[in-house]
Design a protein around this motif. Sequence first.
Motif, PDB file in Angstrom:
ATOM      1  N   PRO A  49      84.550  23.453 -48.965  1.00 44.10           N
ATOM      2  CA  PRO A  49      83.382  23.056 -49.767  1.00 44.10           C
ATOM      3  C   PRO A  49      83.072  24.061 -50.872  1.00 44.10           C
ATOM      4  N   VAL A  50      82.646  23.562 -52.009  1.00 45.88           N
ATOM      5  CA  VAL A  50      82.198  24.446 -53.088  1.00 45.88           C
ATOM      6  C   VAL A  50      80.860  25.075 -52.707  1.00 45.88           C
ATOM      7  N   VAL A  51      79.984  24.278 -52.125  1.00 42.85           N
ATOM      8  CA  VAL A  51      78.665  24.761 -51.696  1.00 42.85           C
ATOM      9  C   VAL A  51      78.538  24.543 -50.193  1.00 42.85           C
ATOM     10  N   SER A  52      78.160  25.590 -49.483  1.00 42.72           N
ATOM     11  CA  SER A  52      77.968  25.486 -48.036  1.00 42.72           C
ATOM     12  C   SER A  52      76.828  26.395 -47.620  1.00 42.72           C
ATOM     13  N   CYS A  53      76.328  26.179 -46.423  1.00 43.02           N
ATOM     14  CA  CYS A  53      75.226  26.980 -45.914  1.00 43.02           C
ATOM     15  C   CYS A  53      75.490  27.309 -44.453  1.00 43.02           C
ATOM     16  N   ALA A  54      75.237  28.560 -44.081  1.00 45.54           N
ATOM     17  CA  ALA A  54      75.446  29.004 -42.706  1.00 45.54           C
ATOM     18  C   ALA A  54      74.497  30.162 -42.422  1.00 45.54           C
ATOM     19  N   LEU A  55      74.446  30.564 -41.183  1.00 47.13           N
ATOM     20  CA  LEU A  55      73.631  31.712 -40.799  1.00 47.13           C
ATOM     21  C   LEU A  55      74.414  32.996 -41.062  1.00 47.13           C
ATOM     22  N   ASP A  56      73.753  33.994 -41.670  1.00 46.96           N
ATOM     23  CA  ASP A  56      74.415  35.275 -41.887  1.00 46.96           C
ATOM     24  C   ASP A  56      74.270  36.150 -40.645  1.00 46.96           C
ATOM     25  N   ALA A  57      74.714  37.395 -40.745  1.00 50.29           N
ATOM     26  CA  ALA A  57      74.698  38.286 -39.573  1.00 50.29           C
ATOM     27  C   ALA A  57      73.312  38.468 -38.961  1.00 50.29           C
ATOM     28  N   PRO A  58      72.250  38.650 -39.757  1.00 48.98           N
ATOM     29  CA  PRO A  58      70.914  38.781 -39.156  1.00 48.98           C
ATOM     30  C   PRO A  58      70.345  37.471 -38.604  1.00 48.98           C
ATOM     31  N   GLY A  59      71.080  36.374 -38.767  1.00 47.60           N
ATOM     32  CA  GLY A  59      70.598  35.089 -38.282  1.00 47.60           C
ATOM     33  C   GLY A  59      69.739  34.338 -39.269  1.00 47.60           C
ATOM     34  N   LEU A  60      69.827  34.706 -40.561  1.00 46.75           N
ATOM     35  CA  LEU A  60      69.065  34.014 -41.596  1.00 46.75           C
ATOM     36  C   LEU A  60      69.984  33.065 -42.369  1.00 46.75           C
ATOM     37  N   PRO A  61      69.442  31.972 -42.883  1.00 41.51           N
ATOM     38  CA  PRO A  61      70.291  31.031 -43.624  1.00 41.51           C
ATOM     39  C   PRO A  61      70.728  31.616 -44.958  1.00 41.51           C
ATOM     40  N   ALA A  62      71.982  31.338 -45.343  1.00 35.98           N
ATOM     41  CA  ALA A  62      72.511  31.833 -46.613  1.00 35.98           C
ATOM     42  C   ALA A  62      73.470  30.806 -47.190  1.00 35.98           C
ATOM     43  N   PHE A  63      73.295  30.502 -48.473  1.00 35.92           N
ATOM     44  CA  PHE A  63      74.204  29.591 -49.160  1.00 35.92           C
ATOM     45  C   PHE A  63      75.384  30.371 -49.718  1.00 35.92           C
ATOM     46  N   SER A  64      76.512  29.700 -49.785  1.00 31.87           N
ATOM     47  CA  SER A  64      77.704  30.255 -50.398  1.00 31.87           C
ATOM     48  C   SER A  64      78.195  29.275 -51.462  1.00 31.87           C
ATOM     49  N   VAL A  65      78.480  29.778 -52.648  1.00 31.17           N
ATOM     50  CA  VAL A  65      79.009  28.955 -53.739  1.00 31.17           C
ATOM     51  C   VAL A  65      80.330  29.574 -54.190  1.00 31.17           C
ATOM     52  N   ARG A  66      81.384  28.803 -54.127  1.00 32.59           N
ATOM     53  CA  ARG A  66      82.695  29.316 -54.520  1.00 32.59           C
ATOM     54  C   ARG A  66      82.783  29.508 -56.030  1.00 32.59           C
ATOM     55  N   ASP A  67      83.305  30.646 -56.445  1.00 27.01           N
ATOM     56  CA  ASP A  67      83.527  30.905 -57.866  1.00 27.01           C
ATOM     57  C   ASP A  67      84.908  30.347 -58.222  1.00 27.01           C
ATOM     58  N   LEU A  68      84.950  29.074 -58.583  1.00 24.04           N
ATOM     59  CA  LEU A  68      86.229  28.405 -58.829  1.00 24.04           C
ATOM     60  C   LEU A  68      86.990  29.033 -59.990  1.00 24.04           C
ATOM     61  N   ARG A  69      86.270  29.501 -60.991  1.00 23.87           N
ATOM     62  CA  ARG A  69      86.957  30.123 -62.137  1.00 23.87           C
ATOM     63  C   ARG A  69      87.699  31.379 -61.692  1.00 23.87           C
ATOM     64  N   ALA A  70      87.049  32.209 -60.876  1.00 23.00           N
ATOM     65  CA  ALA A  70      87.695  33.428 -60.391  1.00 23.00           C
ATOM     66  C   ALA A  70      88.861  33.099 -59.466  1.00 23.00           C
ATOM     67  N   GLU A  71      88.701  32.084 -58.634  1.00 20.56           N
ATOM     68  CA  GLU A  71      89.780  31.693 -57.728  1.00 20.56           C
ATOM     69  C   GLU A  71      90.993  31.185 -58.506  1.00 20.56           C
ATOM     70  N   ARG A  72      90.717  30.428 -59.567  1.00 18.28           N
ATOM     71  CA  ARG A  72      91.833  29.919 -60.367  1.00 18.28           C
ATOM     72  C   ARG A  72      92.584  31.066 -61.030  1.00 18.28           C
ATOM     73  N   ALA A  73      91.855  32.062 -61.526  1.00 17.27           N
ATOM     74  CA  ALA A  73      92.504  33.194 -62.192  1.00 17.27           C
ATOM     75  C   ALA A  73      93.347  34.011 -61.213  1.00 17.27           C
ATOM     76  N   ALA A  74      92.932  34.034 -59.930  1.00 15.13           N
ATOM     77  CA  ALA A  74      93.614  34.873 -58.945  1.00 15.13           C
ATOM     78  C   ALA A  74      94.722  34.151 -58.183  1.00 15.13           C
ATOM     79  N   ARG A  75      94.801  32.832 -58.298  1.00 18.49           N
ATOM     80  CA  ARG A  75      95.767  32.088 -57.482  1.00 18.49           C
ATOM     81  C   ARG A  75      97.187  32.318 -57.977  1.00 18.49           C
ATOM     82  N   PRO A  76      98.169  32.259 -57.071  1.00 17.71           N
ATOM     83  CA  PRO A  76      99.575  32.373 -57.488  1.00 17.71           C
ATOM     84  C   PRO A  76      99.975  31.193 -58.367  1.00 17.71           C
TER      85      PRO A  76
END
Length: 300
Positions: A49-76
């Motif tokens: 998923p580009v956008v997802s949400c999960a609990l972080d280490a302290p048990g608080l909710p945190a969203f994650s958004v993938r940086d597709l531009r950075a991933e594209r630049a780094a991919r083989p």
Amino acid sequence: MTAPADKPAVPGDPAATLTGMLGARCARTWLVAATPAEAAAALGVPCAPVVSCALDAPGLPAFSVRDLRAERAARPRGVLLGCDVSATGSYLCPAAMRGADVVVDDLSSLGLGPDAAPSPAAAPICALSLSRDALRDAAAVSAAGRLAASRPMAPAAVRALSAALPGFPERCRRRADAASAMASYLACHPDVAATAYPGLKGDPAHGTAERILENGFGFSVAFVPASSPAAVLAGADALEPAARRPAAAAPDAPPPTPAALAPLPSARAAPQALLLTVGDADPLALVMWLERLLDPFGEF
């Protein structure tokens, strides 16, 4: 059903409409009766998923958004970059323009109605799109074609999707605006201990979300009630106001999407945080419903 980007969109052609939403870099879209995971597996391309949400280490909710531009630049070189935009839809996340080559999107959230398939659980609806770079990959194109041939969408589902898509951008914009309002409301509520939403300027995911998303920051807000999350969730199950279930749409319009409140997945038996997914309900009515859940005695 499939549509290339360089072919003019035909009225009533949902594949062409979805191809256009993903931007000029998107070359072709197939509509298949499969889940996003099945579509990604058919091509052999991981589509997290580009956008997802999960609990972080302290048990608080945190969203994650993938940086597709950075991933594209780094991919083989020669490796296709895949992603799943089901959480936001292609209107809020034109992933192909951000660097993705394979984009899967669960379309069941559009509210296609009971006529789209005999059983929603047995007939998932997914859009599978390839970028212009991916279209040069013969194996990927062949795999997409085989999946579309073996798992075609039912004609009724295609008709329902065609009817739903013209108003889809406006619905997405309204839902995203309402989610932003809910996030601001929850962030300043005294009975809420923590709030997470990519659209909040103080959210850790906000910077990446601004670069990757457009027209809004999604439809879901995560929060931790100061009281027991389980108690709030139980109250939501017992209370079924019109706020969660908007008025029925016109006969020729897709059914409205209700709001949903669910616990974030946790290793603990009791929920630690809740995820509010905003539908087509009136935002003010939704605020009043949340207020009754968070402050049942009217002290705020």
